[in-house]
Design an enzyme around this catalytic site. Structure first.
Site, PDB file in Angstrom:
ATOM      1  N   GLU A 271      40.761  80.140  67.831  1.00 17.03           N
ATOM      2  CA  GLU A 271      41.975  79.832  67.083  1.00 17.03           C
ATOM      3  C   GLU A 271      43.085  79.433  68.048  1.00 17.03           C
ATOM      4  O   GLU A 271      43.328  80.116  69.037  1.00 17.03           O
ATOM      5  CB  GLU A 271      42.441  81.054  66.273  1.00 17.03           C
ATOM      6  CG  GLU A 271      41.418  81.561  65.265  1.00 17.03           C
ATOM      7  CD  GLU A 271      41.266  80.646  64.081  1.00 17.03           C
ATOM      8  OE1 GLU A 271      42.229  79.909  63.783  1.00 17.03           O
ATOM      9  OE2 GLU A 271      40.195  80.661  63.446  1.00 17.03           O
TER      10      GLU A 271
ATOM     11  N   LYS B 138      41.165  70.260  66.723  1.00 22.96           N
ATOM     12  CA  LYS B 138      41.917  71.316  66.043  1.00 22.96           C
ATOM     13  C   LYS B 138      42.011  70.952  64.566  1.00 22.96           C
ATOM     14  O   LYS B 138      42.509  69.887  64.216  1.00 22.96           O
ATOM     15  CB  LYS B 138      43.317  71.470  66.646  1.00 22.96           C
ATOM     16  CG  LYS B 138      44.121  72.614  66.005  1.00 22.96           C
ATOM     17  CD  LYS B 138      45.542  72.686  66.545  1.00 22.96           C
ATOM     18  CE  LYS B 138      45.587  73.165  67.963  1.00 22.96           C
ATOM     19  NZ  LYS B 138      46.983  73.411  68.416  1.00 22.96           N
TER      20      LYS B 138
ATOM     21  N   LEU C 240      35.385  77.086  68.875  1.00 23.34           N
ATOM     22  CA  LEU C 240      35.868  77.664  70.128  1.00 23.34           C
ATOM     23  C   LEU C 240      36.787  78.839  69.880  1.00 23.34           C
ATOM     24  O   LEU C 240      36.863  79.761  70.677  1.00 23.34           O
ATOM     25  CB  LEU C 240      36.596  76.599  70.960  1.00 23.34           C
ATOM     26  CG  LEU C 240      35.745  75.406  71.411  1.00 23.34           C
ATOM     27  CD1 LEU C 240      36.621  74.349  72.069  1.00 23.34           C
ATOM     28  CD2 LEU C 240      34.644  75.856  72.356  1.00 23.34           C
TER      29      LEU C 240
ATOM     30  N   VAL D 203      39.981  75.716  66.400  1.00 17.24           N
ATOM     31  CA  VAL D 203      39.626  74.706  67.402  1.00 17.24           C
ATOM     32  C   VAL D 203      38.104  74.652  67.539  1.00 17.24           C
ATOM     33  O   VAL D 203      37.449  75.689  67.660  1.00 17.24           O
ATOM     34  CB  VAL D 203      40.272  75.012  68.770  1.00 17.24           C
ATOM     35  CG1 VAL D 203      39.940  73.906  69.776  1.00 17.24           C
ATOM     36  CG2 VAL D 203      41.785  75.147  68.622  1.00 17.24           C
TER      37      VAL D 203
ATOM     38  N   GLY E  61      45.853  76.410  63.833  1.00 19.35           N
ATOM     39  CA  GLY E  61      44.553  76.028  63.301  1.00 19.35           C
ATOM     40  C   GLY E  61      43.374  76.446  64.158  1.00 19.35           C
ATOM     41  O   GLY E  61      43.526  76.946  65.263  1.00 19.35           O
TER      42      GLY E  61
ATOM     43  N   ASP F 151      56.161  77.628  76.111  1.00 21.93           N
ATOM     44  CA  ASP F 151      55.176  78.704  75.949  1.00 21.93           C
ATOM     45  C   ASP F 151      54.172  78.688  77.100  1.00 21.93           C
ATOM     46  O   ASP F 151      52.970  78.745  76.898  1.00 21.93           O
ATOM     47  CB  ASP F 151      54.457  78.554  74.609  1.00 21.93           C
ATOM     48  CG  ASP F 151      53.836  79.869  74.131  1.00 21.93           C
ATOM     49  OD1 ASP F 151      54.201  80.926  74.688  1.00 21.93           O
ATOM     50  OD2 ASP F 151      53.000  79.837  73.215  1.00 21.93           O
TER      51      ASP F 151
END
EC number: 2.7.11.1
Length: 487
Positions: free
Chosen positions: A38, A59, A36, A44, A42, A149
């Protein structure tokens, strides 16, 4: 791609991986379908749980990443049980990687949808997404957790339109003995003033970020996105709260909602619970209004994947023709087992899942903007470079550079008196030692004496830093060996 999920619905709902599944190799439990992108720390992947047929996200984190941060992310996800927060199912150690199995949200992030459609969202769409997001924040804040975030790239939608908070790579836990945090963590353009000023902050820092995210969904990018992030860091605490570029386009209710989020004083800023009662949010429509934009975005994504696959197939055909003419295209992989051969190819390993393009913002900020119509586009997940190190925000690099400068300035303070006060004394720059030629033997000897204790101190600091990163890895491996799932 999503039709697989529709044709093969889960036989039963996966709630958490059982002990038996966690002791197997992950490939025995899951089939990995595609990459999918990053995420924080890591790569994904989309995968299917063999026993239930349920689609999940995995992940894969290399252990050389900051394992303490990864363990913190897992711990926070594990403690959460809300329909508005991405679920955690379990984790594995596989060779040098940690596999974290999470809930899969098929529509991707809100910023993915904006970028794929090349359109911003309507007020109705924004209100529906904000309502679910606020419920997720209300839950997190009740659990005394700060996300830190919040942005459109970290709000995921499933195919039904339900929004869920994701990416807890920088999330924090508030305790009774630490009512406010003082660390600068987050993405610069979304950061609250009190976070930048390092004067301590609490859960309402997420509310400021949510207000910025509301503007981002409406206009395609956050305020200050067109200026250098370091300038933004100094402008956010000093300037009045940002607002819409064209206020006449938006309703009074929407503008008032954003205004209540973007109050500079955290003590006067609204909470998630209060904002759920705001007229703009209370009048939000059901998730069904998001289905059209989700379907449109998924259609665009599917067409791009098909186009990429055609390119890959075409390249494979060309490579196959070259193989018939020149056997030299088979090369040994350096560092692999002697019997391993690899087909030389001009295509990137990840070419069928990721598209690279130039952003108007620095890529390391992790921000997302609407592309021009003639641009190629990418997801919110960034391609990792060959070093497999997580991207570092430029404002953190700035602070680290300041710390290095402070260390250099302290270098002179540790020098013996006669040399420290000498007019000839200067801080050495890497590889620049020409000035030493003008020094006397006595000054050189004094400098040599000063270097030894400094070197010992630096070596000790490096050793402690190495140990602090090494020990959590050893502890986690040992715990895994004892079959105790501590995540």
């Amino acid at each position: 791609m999503e039709t697989v999920q529709l044709r093969n619905p889960p036989r039963r709902q996966l709630k958490k991986l059982d002990e038996d599944s966690l002791t197997k190799q992950p490939e025995e439990v899951f089939d990995v379908l595609e990459k999918l992108g990053e995420g924080s720390y890591g790569s994904v992947y989309k995968a299917i749980h063999k026993e239930t047929g349920q689609i999940v996200a995995i992940k894969q984190v290399p252990v050389e990443s900051d394992l303490q941060e990864i363990i913190k992310e897992i711990s926070i996800m594990q403690q959460c049980d809300s329909p508005h927060v991405v679920k955690y199912y379990g984790s594995y150690f596989k060779n040098t990687d940690l596999w974290i199995v999470m809930e899969y949200c098929g529509a991707g992030s809100v910023s993915d949808i904006i970028r794929l459609r090349n359109k911003t969202l309507t007020e109705d769409e924004i209100a529906t997404i904000l309502q679910s997001t606020l419920k997720g924040l209300e839950y997190l804040h009740f659990m005394r957790k700060i996300h830190r975030d919040i942005k459109a790239g970290n709000i995921l939608l499933n195919t039904e339109g339900h929004a869920k908070l994701a990416d807890f790579g920088v999330a924090g836990q508030l305790t009774d003995t630490m009512a406010k945090r003082n660390t600068v963590i987050g993405t610069p353009f979304w950061m609250a003033p009190e976070v930048i000023q390092e004067i301590g902050y609490n859960c309402v820092a997420d509310i400021w970020s949510l207000g910025i995210t509301a503007i981002e969904m409406a206009e395609g990018k956050p305020p200050y996105a067109d200026i250098h992030p370091m300038r933004a860091i100094f402008m956010i605490p000093t300037n009045p709260p940002p607002t819409f570029r064209k206020p006449e386009l938006w309703s009074d209710n929407f503008m008032d909602f954003v205004r209540q989020c973007l109050v500079k004083s955290p003590d006067q800023r609204a909470t998630a619970t209060q904002l759920l009662q705001h007229p703009f949010v209370k009048s939000a429509k059901g998730v069904s209004i998001l289905r059209d934009l989700i379907n449109e975005a998924m259609d665009v994504k599917l067409k791009r994947q098909e186009a990429q696959q055609r390119e890959v197939d075409q390249d494979d055909e060309e490579n196959s023709e070259e193989d018939e003419l020149d056997s030299g295209t088979m090369v040994r992989a350096v560092g692999d087992d002697m019997g391993t051969v690899r087909v030389a190819s001009t295509m990137s390993d990840e070419a069928n899942t990721m598209i690279e393009h130039d952003d108007t913002l620095p890529s390391q900020l992790g921000t997302m903007v609407i592309n021009a119509e003639d641009e190629e586009e990418e997801g919110t997940m960034k391609r990792r470079d060959e070093t497999m190190q997580p991207a570092k925000p430029s404002f953190l690099e700035y602070f680290e550079q300041k710390e290095k400068e402070n260390q250099i300035s302290s270098f002179g303070k540790s020098v013996p008196g006669p040399l420290k006060n000498s007019a000839d004394w200067k801080v050495p720059q890497d590889g620049d030692y020409e000035f030493l030629k003008s020094w006397t033997v006595e000054d050189l000897q004094k400098r040599l004496l000063a270097l030894d204790p400094m070197m010992e101190q630096e070596i000790e600091e490096i050793r402690q830093k190495y140990q602090s990163k090494r020990q959590p890895i050893l502890d986690a491996i040992e715990a895994k060996k004892r079959r105790q799932q501590n995540f």
